[in-house]
Design an enzyme around this catalytic site. Sequence first.
Site, short mmCIF file in Angstrom:
data_model
loop_
_atom_site.label_atom_id
_atom_site.label_comp_id
_atom_site.label_asym_id
_atom_site.label_seq_id
_atom_site.Cartn_x
_atom_site.Cartn_y
_atom_site.Cartn_z
N LEU A 69 12.03 -1.85 -1.45
CA LEU A 69 11.36 -0.61 -1.03
C LEU A 69 11.75 0.52 -1.97
O LEU A 69 12.88 0.58 -2.46
CB LEU A 69 11.75 -0.27 0.41
N GLY B 188 13.84 -5.47 -0.06
CA GLY B 188 12.42 -5.67 0.21
C GLY B 188 11.79 -6.70 -0.71
O GLY B 188 10.80 -7.35 -0.34
N ASN C 164 20.50 -6.92 0.59
CA ASN C 164 21.72 -6.16 0.29
C ASN C 164 21.80 -4.82 1.03
O ASN C 164 22.60 -3.96 0.66
CB ASN C 164 21.78 -5.92 -1.22
N GLU C 165 20.97 -4.66 2.07
CA GLU C 165 20.87 -3.37 2.76
C GLU C 165 22.22 -2.75 3.14
O GLU C 165 22.43 -1.55 2.96
CB GLU C 165 20.01 -3.50 4.02
N1 CO8 Z 1 13.64 2.59 -5.30
C1 CO8 Z 1 13.47 3.66 -6.11
N2 CO8 Z 1 13.89 3.71 -7.39
C2 CO8 Z 1 14.53 2.62 -7.87
C3 CO8 Z 1 14.77 1.49 -7.08
C4 CO8 Z 1 14.29 1.50 -5.74
N3 CO8 Z 1 14.45 0.44 -4.91
N4 CO8 Z 1 15.43 0.58 -7.82
C5 CO8 Z 1 15.60 1.14 -9.04
N5 CO8 Z 1 15.06 2.38 -9.08
C6 CO8 Z 1 15.01 3.30 -10.23
C7 CO8 Z 1 16.38 3.61 -10.78
O1 CO8 Z 1 16.96 4.67 -10.06
C8 CO8 Z 1 16.05 3.99 -12.19
O2 CO8 Z 1 15.55 5.31 -12.18
P1 CO8 Z 1 15.75 6.29 -13.46
O3 CO8 Z 1 15.03 5.63 -14.59
O4 CO8 Z 1 15.12 7.56 -13.01
O5 CO8 Z 1 17.21 6.37 -13.67
C9 CO8 Z 1 14.89 3.06 -12.56
O6 CO8 Z 1 14.34 2.64 -11.31
C10 CO8 Z 1 15.33 1.83 -13.33
O7 CO8 Z 1 16.37 1.18 -12.62
P2 CO8 Z 1 17.62 0.49 -13.35
O8 CO8 Z 1 18.04 1.29 -14.52
O9 CO8 Z 1 18.64 0.21 -12.31
O10 CO8 Z 1 16.94 -0.88 -13.85
P3 CO8 Z 1 17.68 -2.26 -14.19
O11 CO8 Z 1 16.67 -3.07 -14.92
O12 CO8 Z 1 19.02 -2.02 -14.82
O13 CO8 Z 1 17.98 -2.94 -12.75
C11 CO8 Z 1 17.42 -3.58 -10.49
C12 CO8 Z 1 16.92 -3.33 -11.92
C13 CO8 Z 1 18.32 -4.79 -10.47
C14 CO8 Z 1 16.21 -3.81 -9.62
C15 CO8 Z 1 18.21 -2.33 -10.04
O14 CO8 Z 1 17.41 -1.18 -10.29
C16 CO8 Z 1 18.58 -2.31 -8.58
O15 CO8 Z 1 19.48 -3.00 -8.16
N6 CO8 Z 1 17.87 -1.47 -7.80
C17 CO8 Z 1 18.16 -1.24 -6.42
C18 CO8 Z 1 17.58 -2.29 -5.58
C19 CO8 Z 1 17.90 -2.05 -4.15
O16 CO8 Z 1 19.04 -1.99 -3.72
N7 CO8 Z 1 16.85 -1.89 -3.35
C20 CO8 Z 1 17.00 -1.66 -1.97
C21 CO8 Z 1 15.85 -0.87 -1.46
S1 CO8 Z 1 15.92 -0.75 0.31
C22 CO8 Z 1 14.90 -1.99 0.89
O17 CO8 Z 1 14.19 -2.59 0.16
C23 CO8 Z 1 14.90 -2.32 2.36
C24 CO8 Z 1 15.25 -1.19 3.19
C25 CO8 Z 1 15.19 -1.46 4.67
C26 CO8 Z 1 15.37 -0.16 5.41
C27 CO8 Z 1 15.96 -0.32 6.74
C28 CO8 Z 1 16.47 1.01 7.28
C29 CO8 Z 1 16.54 1.05 8.77
#
Ligand code: CO8
Length: 260
Positions: A66, A111, A135-136
Amino acid sequence: ASSKIQVEMDSSTGIAVVTMQSPPVNSLSLDVLTEFCISLEKLEMDRGCQGVILTSSLPKIFSAGLDITEMYGKSPEHCAEFWKAVQELWLKLYGSSMVTVAAVNGSSPAGGCLMATSCDYRIMADNPKYGIGLNETQLGIVAPFWFRDTMVNTVGNRVAELSLQLGLLYSAPDALRVGLVDQLVPEQEVLRTAKDTMAKWLAIPDHARQITKSMMRKPTIDKLLSHREADIANFVSFITKDSIQKSLKMYLEGLKKRKN
Ligand code: CO8
């Protein structure tokens, strides 16, 4: 707006390849979720389409899950609309009558993992650098019951419990070991393998397969359908809490810092 979800329908095989193409990380924003839902709806109505392969156009990333910026600093109304769209996509994908195969050609946290586990079969690139999992908890947030249910239905209760409490991201080999994915193949063969797999699934009499899929998945789907509004209200009240907003802020800053 340019398309973030590309659909390539092959009418000779009945297989559609749905490719997420939303750089930099295929995060699921409200726009992406909406386009994704509409694409799936169209395919579901298309009698010529029997199977969907879900993949990513980005090297190294299937989907980052997400879009965190849709949940950070937004109004309760926006959060509610966003969450409804997340529910909708899951209901469509998990409940699809088509055969769905995830061609996981990169990392697939949160997500992203939900989408992969909502498919009937998962093929992942055999690169140990790619992670998949819910990994939430590592973000200080709680995966909702239907994320959990999807995980339990895939890997069983024990692995799901470890995985959810610790917020584990499994490397591709570990994901295969615990049954989170079904098969690992070299990166360049992920899509071709998905097509071969799909052909095998499509050889099963479709009506019998569809009824069986529905029998397996209906209780899980019905649970969300009967608690949909409560689930939205729960999400909104949780995500708008100061402490949770603070966790999301720190996590976002951590993502950005990692680069420098
Ligand atoms: N949402 C928004 N922006 C993101 C996300 C995301 N999920 N993931 C990465 N970005 C952004 C980064 O902040 C970065 O932004 P900027 O260029 O402005 O610095 C850009 O995308 C590129 O990211 P990276 O430099 O980290 O890219 P890499 O190629 O090094 O890594 C990964 C890619 C492995 C995908 C890494 O970005 C990562 O681990 N991202 C986070 C993933 C994550 O933890 N997602 C969880 C989202 S929450 C969800 O899906 C379920 C929520 C359920 C909610 C329940 C609540 C009650």
